[in-house]
Scaffold this motif. Structure first.
Motif, PDB file in Angstrom:
ATOM      1  N   GLY A 199       0.806  -1.211   0.000  1.00  0.00           N
ATOM      2  CA  GLY A 199       0.000   0.000   0.000  1.00  0.00           C
ATOM      3  C   GLY A 199       0.840   1.262   0.000  1.00  0.00           C
ATOM      4  N   GLU A 200       0.168   2.399   0.100  1.00  0.00           N
ATOM      5  CA  GLU A 200       0.832   3.696  -0.021  1.00  0.00           C
ATOM      6  C   GLU A 200       0.847   4.486   1.281  1.00  0.00           C
ATOM      7  OE1 GLU A 200      -1.459   5.370  -3.197  1.00  0.00           O
ATOM      8  OE2 GLU A 200      -0.114   4.535  -4.722  1.00  0.00           O
ATOM      9  N   GLY A 201       0.192   3.979   2.353  1.00  0.00           N
ATOM     10  CA  GLY A 201       0.142   4.705   3.616  1.00  0.00           C
ATOM     11  C   GLY A 201       1.289   4.325   4.532  1.00  0.00           C
ATOM     12  N   GLY A 202       1.333   4.946   5.707  1.00  0.00           N
ATOM     13  CA  GLY A 202       2.344   4.629   6.704  1.00  0.00           C
ATOM     14  C   GLY A 202       1.918   3.456   7.560  1.00  0.00           C
ATOM     15  N   ALA A 203       2.710   3.169   8.564  1.00  0.00           N
ATOM     16  CA  ALA A 203       2.435   2.043   9.448  1.00  0.00           C
ATOM     17  C   ALA A 203       1.316   2.384  10.425  1.00  0.00           C
ATOM     18  CB  ALA A 203       3.692   1.662  10.214  1.00  0.00           C
ATOM     19  N   THR A 204       0.545   1.362  10.792  1.00  0.00           N
ATOM     20  CA  THR A 204      -0.457   1.465  11.843  1.00  0.00           C
ATOM     21  C   THR A 204       0.004   0.640  13.032  1.00  0.00           C
ATOM     22  OG1 THR A 204      -2.246   1.718  10.227  1.00  0.00           O
ATOM     23  CG2 THR A 204      -2.864   1.048  12.452  1.00  0.00           C
ATOM     24  N   ASN A 205       0.094   1.278  14.197  1.00  0.00           N
ATOM     25  CA  ASN A 205       0.597   0.599  15.393  1.00  0.00           C
ATOM     26  C   ASN A 205      -0.555   0.264  16.323  1.00  0.00           C
ATOM     27  OD1 ASN A 205       3.426   1.176  14.652  1.00  0.00           O
ATOM     28  ND2 ASN A 205       2.855   3.284  15.104  1.00  0.00           N
ATOM     29  N   GLU A 206      -0.575  -0.975  16.823  1.00  0.00           N
ATOM     30  CA  GLU A 206      -1.582  -1.335  17.820  1.00  0.00           C
ATOM     31  C   GLU A 206      -1.229  -0.672  19.154  1.00  0.00           C
ATOM     32  OE1 GLU A 206      -2.863  -5.335  18.249  1.00  0.00           O
ATOM     33  OE2 GLU A 206      -2.464  -5.841  16.142  1.00  0.00           O
TER      34      GLU A 206
END
Length: 253
Positions: A199-206
């Motif tokens: 994908g093109e977005g940044g990381a998602t952190n839990e």
């Protein structure tokens, strides 16, 4: 103290230079990839020869992966003169949570630990423009502590330093993060399809209290995580020993 430095951003990276400068008064050697090798994980070059070039005194470039660089550093450049510690970094961005499975920075340190040398992977957990001085300063202090009172077995530490002055640090476990599962399809000027994964977005952190993601990104403290080289899932292993596979003989453990 004899120190071997490496990274995955390349032998000429600013993070590596800051780290080398911070080890004042120590015997510093550098063996690093000749170009950026981010996200190369623990790849090693077994099907082609490697080139090793001394670009400055005690500073070598390898046309391979971070693992290749540390392997060459320990088994060739410093053969017979093992370093007290290997430090990989300072990476240009974080290596948090499951990043450690993909990171060339962590893989370089992991290769050192597999070869019997204490190792630290250090990353700057922030966006450009980068100031690596505080991350380098913390890495040097941690390395000295490790060498002065070393554990019996090779220790592998993953360190993420937030931008700005270091307020403090915590020893923490890995968190969880994702970059998405997208496959982006595009077309080149000749009409052929090509693809970008992730994908093109940044990381998602839990949001996991006490995890390296929370500590480094939310609490703005240095996160230090010991990584285990033995990947065996012992709890599941005990459960599996109660299984039977129809048609085959289970031998006693």
């Amino acid at each position: 103290m004899r120190v071997l430095l490496s990274n995955d951003d390349g032998v000429h990276s600013a993070g590596l230079a800051a780290l080398a400068d911070a080890f004042q008064g120590d015997e510093v050697w550098v063996v690093a990839p000749d170009r950026e090798q981010s996200a190369s994980s623990h790849a090693i070059s077994l099907h082609r020869p490697l080139r090793l070039v001394e670009v400055a005194p005690r500073r070598f470039a390898v046309d391979g992966t971070p693992t290749d660089a540390v392997y060459m550093g320990l088994n060739h450049v410093l053969k017979g003169a093992r370093p007290d510690v290997v430090v990989s970094g300072v990476n240009h961005g974080p290596n948090l949570a499951n990043d450690v499975l993909y990171s060339g920075t962590v893989a370089a340190a992991m290769e050192a630990a597999l070869l019997g040398v204490h190792a630290i992977a250090v990353s700057l957990a922030g966006l450009p423009p980068h100031d690596f001085s505080e991350a380098a300063r913390f890495a040097v202090s941690l390395a000295r502590r490790l060498v002065e009172n070393p554990p019996a077995a090779p220790l592998l530490l993953n360190v993420n330093v937030p931008p700005g002055p270091v307020r403090g640090y915590r020893f923490v476990r890995l968190g969880r993060r994702t970059y998405g599962n997208e496959v982006v399809e595009k077309t080149d000027p000749r009409g052929r399809k090509y693809y970008w994964i992730g994908g093109e977005g940044g990381a998602t952190n839990e949001d996991i209290p006490g995890s390296d993601c929370n500590v480094a990104l939310k609490d703005r403290l240095v996160s230090v995580t010991p990584l285990h080289l033995d990947s065996t899932h012992d709890a599941v292993l005990q459960e599996l020993r109660s299984w039977t596979v129809p048609g085959f003989v289970k031998e006693p453990a």
